[in-house]
Write a protein that holds these residues in place. Structure first.
Motif, PDB file in Angstrom:
ATOM      1  N   ASP A  51       0.875  -1.170   0.000  1.00 45.40           N
ATOM      2  CA  ASP A  51       0.000   0.000   0.000  1.00 45.40           C
ATOM      3  C   ASP A  51       0.917   1.227   0.000  1.00 45.40           C
ATOM      4  N   ASN A  53       1.918   3.275   2.117  1.00 43.17           N
ATOM      5  CA  ASN A  53       2.849   3.431   3.246  1.00 43.17           C
ATOM      6  C   ASN A  53       3.969   2.397   3.223  1.00 43.17           C
ATOM      7  N   GLU A  81      -8.592  -0.661   6.088  1.00 46.24           N
ATOM      8  CA  GLU A  81      -9.476  -1.827   6.269  1.00 46.24           C
ATOM      9  C   GLU A  81     -10.623  -1.837   5.246  1.00 46.24           C
ATOM     10  N   LYS A  84     -10.112  -3.924   2.170  1.00 45.64           N
ATOM     11  CA  LYS A  84      -9.975  -5.395   2.240  1.00 45.64           C
ATOM     12  C   LYS A  84     -11.284  -5.980   1.693  1.00 45.64           C
ATOM     13  N   GLY A 113      -1.597  -6.161   8.155  1.00 54.07           N
ATOM     14  CA  GLY A 113      -2.546  -7.272   8.128  1.00 54.07           C
ATOM     15  C   GLY A 113      -3.485  -7.220   6.937  1.00 54.07           C
ATOM     16  N   VAL A 114      -3.817  -6.024   6.474  1.00 62.40           N
ATOM     17  CA  VAL A 114      -4.721  -5.919   5.322  1.00 62.40           C
ATOM     18  C   VAL A 114      -4.049  -6.510   4.081  1.00 62.40           C
ATOM     19  N   ASP A 117      -3.605 -10.428   4.674  1.00 60.67           N
ATOM     20  CA  ASP A 117      -4.882 -11.163   4.589  1.00 60.67           C
ATOM     21  C   ASP A 117      -5.403 -11.217   3.151  1.00 60.67           C
ATOM     22  N   THR A 137       4.932  -5.647   7.845  1.00 64.32           N
ATOM     23  CA  THR A 137       5.606  -4.379   8.167  1.00 64.32           C
ATOM     24  C   THR A 137       4.940  -3.623   9.305  1.00 64.32           C
ATOM     25  N   THR A 138       3.847  -4.161   9.865  1.00 64.89           N
ATOM     26  CA  THR A 138       3.272  -3.556  11.081  1.00 64.89           C
ATOM     27  C   THR A 138       3.508  -4.526  12.231  1.00 64.89           C
ATOM     28  N   LYS A 150      -4.462 -17.760   8.029  1.00 61.15           N
ATOM     29  CA  LYS A 150      -5.854 -17.296   7.855  1.00 61.15           C
ATOM     30  C   LYS A 150      -5.855 -16.136   6.871  1.00 61.15           C
ATOM     31  N   LYS A 159     -16.645  -8.558   9.076  1.00 57.88           N
ATOM     32  CA  LYS A 159     -15.202  -8.787   9.053  1.00 57.88           C
ATOM     33  C   LYS A 159     -14.875 -10.207   8.581  1.00 57.88           C
ATOM     34  N   PHE A 177      11.397  -2.494  10.263  1.00 61.13           N
ATOM     35  CA  PHE A 177      10.304  -1.857   9.516  1.00 61.13           C
ATOM     36  C   PHE A 177       9.361  -1.091  10.455  1.00 61.13           C
ATOM     37  N   THR A 180       8.926   3.190  11.401  1.00 67.74           N
ATOM     38  CA  THR A 180       8.150   4.282  10.781  1.00 67.74           C
ATOM     39  C   THR A 180       6.653   4.195  11.100  1.00 67.74           C
ATOM     40  N   LYS A 230       1.848 -17.924  19.045  1.00 63.24           N
ATOM     41  CA  LYS A 230       0.838 -18.119  17.998  1.00 63.24           C
ATOM     42  C   LYS A 230       1.114 -19.399  17.208  1.00 63.24           C
TER      43      LYS A 230
HETATM   44  N1  NAD Z   1      -5.005 -13.426   9.436  1.00 62.85           N
HETATM   45  C1  NAD Z   1      -4.890 -13.300  10.723  1.00 62.85           C
HETATM   46  O1  NAD Z   1      -4.607 -14.260  11.450  1.00 62.85           O
HETATM   47  C2  NAD Z   1      -5.095 -11.947  11.341  1.00 62.85           C
HETATM   48  C3  NAD Z   1      -4.769 -11.738  12.682  1.00 62.85           C
HETATM   49  C4  NAD Z   1      -4.929 -10.455  13.209  1.00 62.85           C
HETATM   50  C5  NAD Z   1      -5.402  -9.431  12.400  1.00 62.85           C
HETATM   51  N2  NAD Z   1      -5.720  -9.665  11.104  1.00 62.85           N
HETATM   52  C6  NAD Z   1      -6.194  -8.585  10.235  1.00 62.85           C
HETATM   53  O2  NAD Z   1      -5.147  -7.637  10.097  1.00 62.85           O
HETATM   54  C7  NAD Z   1      -5.720  -6.371   9.773  1.00 62.85           C
HETATM   55  C8  NAD Z   1      -5.074  -5.297  10.620  1.00 62.85           C
HETATM   56  O3  NAD Z   1      -3.689  -5.276  10.350  1.00 62.85           O
HETATM   57  P1  NAD Z   1      -2.821  -3.956  10.526  1.00 62.85           P
HETATM   58  O4  NAD Z   1      -3.082  -3.356  11.832  1.00 62.85           O
HETATM   59  O5  NAD Z   1      -1.423  -4.304  10.153  1.00 62.85           O
HETATM   60  O6  NAD Z   1      -3.493  -2.979   9.464  1.00 62.85           O
HETATM   61  P2  NAD Z   1      -3.051  -2.342   8.075  1.00 62.85           P
HETATM   62  O7  NAD Z   1      -2.565  -3.351   7.136  1.00 62.85           O
HETATM   63  O8  NAD Z   1      -4.200  -1.492   7.674  1.00 62.85           O
HETATM   64  O9  NAD Z   1      -1.807  -1.423   8.473  1.00 62.85           O
HETATM   65  C9  NAD Z   1      -1.991  -0.337   9.334  1.00 62.85           C
HETATM   66  C10 NAD Z   1      -1.451   0.972   8.721  1.00 62.85           C
HETATM   67  O10 NAD Z   1      -0.028   0.974   8.807  1.00 62.85           O
HETATM   68  C11 NAD Z   1       0.513   1.342   7.531  1.00 62.85           C
HETATM   69  N3  NAD Z   1       1.849   0.747   7.470  1.00 62.85           N
HETATM   70  C12 NAD Z   1       2.157  -0.546   7.210  1.00 62.85           C
HETATM   71  N4  NAD Z   1       3.484  -0.727   7.412  1.00 62.85           N
HETATM   72  C13 NAD Z   1       4.006   0.472   7.766  1.00 62.85           C
HETATM   73  C14 NAD Z   1       5.314   0.902   8.121  1.00 62.85           C
HETATM   74  N5  NAD Z   1       6.339   0.051   8.221  1.00 62.85           N
HETATM   75  N6  NAD Z   1       5.489   2.223   8.433  1.00 62.85           N
HETATM   76  C15 NAD Z   1       4.442   3.083   8.410  1.00 62.85           C
HETATM   77  N7  NAD Z   1       3.180   2.717   8.116  1.00 62.85           N
HETATM   78  C16 NAD Z   1       2.965   1.419   7.801  1.00 62.85           C
HETATM   79  C17 NAD Z   1      -0.490   0.828   6.549  1.00 62.85           C
HETATM   80  O11 NAD Z   1      -0.382   1.461   5.313  1.00 62.85           O
HETATM   81  C18 NAD Z   1      -1.801   1.180   7.260  1.00 62.85           C
HETATM   82  O12 NAD Z   1      -2.105   2.524   7.051  1.00 62.85           O
HETATM   83  C19 NAD Z   1      -7.210  -6.485  10.018  1.00 62.85           C
HETATM   84  O13 NAD Z   1      -7.848  -6.566   8.777  1.00 62.85           O
HETATM   85  C20 NAD Z   1      -7.347  -7.788  10.777  1.00 62.85           C
HETATM   86  O14 NAD Z   1      -8.587  -8.394  10.555  1.00 62.85           O
HETATM   87  C21 NAD Z   1      -5.565 -10.907  10.570  1.00 62.85           C
END
Ligand code: NAD
Ligand code: ZN
Length: 368
Positions: A51, A53, A81, A84, A113-114, A117, A137-138, A150, A159, A177, A180, A230
């Motif tokens: 994405d 970012n 989100e 997704k 996670g977006v 997933d 990266t988060t 998953k 969801k 990572f 930032t 996990k």
């Molecule tokens: N599959 C699974 O087992 C599982 C488990 C937990 C959560 N999830 C899913 O994960 C999603 C949430 O994940 P999330 O919190 O990572 O959300 P996300 O992917 O939306 O990332 C959060 C924000 O951080 C930004 N970003 C990403 N990496 C960055 C970096 N290194 N520096 C600066 N900004 C950065 C993204 O662009 C976004 O704006 C939800 O959809 C949730 O349902 C899935």
């Protein structure tokens, strides 16, 4: 923790005992491991999903450290989100088709996670499935979303309504990572770490209680332990027939709140923020029906409340929030399914509560 055999750190040697769960690489040599993986795979093309970012902050670092990715196709989507969705999946399948990706292509998810997933879902369904890897990266994606297979997208406000469980070929974790990431996003990921401690490891809980969240990247030293928890649970129940459900602690109410806020677009809650509220409510439910100790309940509530902003959940919304819970994937025979805490570090899946008790739990949160 049991013997952990699928986490590869630095030069330490571990072996994948059972290929149900994928290998996970982290530590200083992670990019080298990725290069070797790509070379060995002999892929016909490489496609990196980002994405805006992860494109800005992570892609340059990735490519400069992994020469094999210099010629990769970059596919950028808008963050968030709300994206997704099946509409974005259609665009991604079409892009892969335009890029002439064959069955022997590799899809790399670089993002939160977006991205993990949805990218995994797209890859696992394109031409009946191509290989994919996660490069989270988060914090949330590193400790949770990238691991365990998953894959899902949201549908009509629900969801993760559409999805599969397909494991990535490997996961590559670089905690640098996280530097930032905004504080808010960072704390969102920390909620999943709190969950890991609560369901599986009281010593870990005691360590997390002492972290200084004002420090940059304060959670990085604990990322591997959360991944261990996990993967240990996923390894014993990869398709969530039983024990894996404990990882949903905080999520029955958390997902419903996330869906509710997303639908009403009320400066919506991040996933981990919704889970933090869910943890409080579900710890409360554990105390009213399953003798979760009141002192431990207070301990959990104080710790979580200290780190997460308070939201007021209008009682007029309770019925709609419960309606979202009725769509929860864990439910059976129309009963809303919860994981409860027996004590800190020990969870038990498959419990049900009345609507009145669920409303009481939301009230409990509101009155904290
Ligand atoms: N599959 C699974 O087992 C599982 C488990 C937990 C959560 N999830 C899913 O994960 C999603 C949430 O994940 P999330 O919190 O990572 O959300 P996300 O992917 O939306 O990332 C959060 C924000 O951080 C930004 N970003 C990403 N990496 C960055 C970096 N290194 N520096 C600066 N900004 C950065 C993204 O662009 C976004 O704006 C939800 O959809 C949730 O349902 C899935
Ligand atoms: Zn979660």
């Amino acid at each position: 923790m049991t013997n952990f055999a699928y986490l590869y750190m630095g030069t330490q040697k571990h072996f994948t005992l059972n290929q149900v769960i994928h290998p996970i690489f982290l530590g200083k040599t992670v990019f080298k491991k990725l290069s070797v993986f790509i070379k060995k795979g002999n892929y016909s093309s490489l496609h990196i999903l980002v994405d805006e970012n992860s494109m800005q902050h992570c892609l340059p670092i990735l490519i400069s450290n992994c020469i094999e990715l210099k010629e990769a196709n970059i596919i950028e989507i808008e963050s968030g989100e709300a994206n997704k969705s099946v509409e974005i999946c259609v665009e991604l399948w079409a892009t892969l088709t335009d890029e002439k990706a064959e069955r022997k292509a590799l899809f790399l998810n670089l993002g939160g996670g977006v991205i993990c997933d949805m990218g995994g879902f797209v890859a696992s369904t394109y031409k009946r499935g191509i290989d994919f890897v996660n490069i989270p990266t988060t914090l949330l994606a590193q400790v949770d979303a990238s691991v365990g297979g998953k894959l899902a997208i949201n549908l009509e406000g629900y969801k993760n309504q559409i999805g599969t469980i397909v494991h990535p070929k490997a996961v590559f974790v670089e905690t640098d990572f996280l530097k930032t990431l905004s504080k808010r996003e960072y704390l969102s990921g920390f909620a999943e770490m709190i969950k890991h401690a609560l369901v599986a490891d009281i010593n870990y809980w005691n360590k997390l209680k002492k972290v200084d969240i004002s420090q940059k990247n304060f959670a990085a030293p604990f990322v591997n332990h959360s991944i261990e928890i996990k993967t240990d649970i996923v390894q014993s129940d990869p398709y969530e027939k039983g024990v894996r459900k404990v990882l949903n602690f905080g999520h029955t109410i958390g997902h419903a709140l996330e869906s509710y806020f997303l639908k009403h677009n009320k400066n919506y809650l991040l996933h981990g923020e919704a889970v933090a509220i869910g943890i409080i409510c579900e710890a409360y439910l554990s105390s009213i029906k399953y003798s979760f100790d009141k002192k431990q309940l207070t301990e959990v509530c104080s710790f979580v409340s200290l780190h997460y902003k308070k939201y007021n959940i209008s009682s007029a919304a309770f019925s709609e929030i419960i309606a979202f819970m009725l769509q929860d994937k864990k439910n059976e025979k129309k009963e809303i399914n919860f994981t409860v805490l027996k004590k800190i570090g020990k969870a038990s899946p498959n419990h049900s509560f009345t609507r009145a008790q669920i409303k009481e739990a939301l009230d409990f949160y509101n009155n904290l």
